[in-house]
Design a protein around this motif. Sequence first.
Motif: not given
Length: 124
Positions: A7-13, A15-19, A82-83
Amino acid sequence: QVQLLESGGGLVQTGGSLRLSCAASGRAFSSYALGWFRQAPGKERELVAAISWSGTGPYYADSVKGRFTITRDNAKNTVYLQMNSLKPEDTAVYYCAGTYSSYWYRHDRQYDYWGQGTQVTVSS
């Protein structure tokens, strides 16, 4: 047997972050080394990060070193990715994988258990 659910994927710009999280069910989670792979359209699946059963000696692909961090919480049967500082080239489906081994492997064929994948899209 171990079942893995990302879980935790998605759309980000850029320079952004996702976990990303990968929750495991089944026995002996702490006996498994775990890896995060990714596959972009038209490309081979590649190992992004991996961690041993004890959490020591993590592996990172050169393309993500300094930006991604893999950790695990054996009490929660969960591994995280953590990305940070995301780039458009990080866009891919990310898979969690497990192998009954104290240490991780580089090749996907050495992993026995796989999640269904979660899409990460980084817009420019």
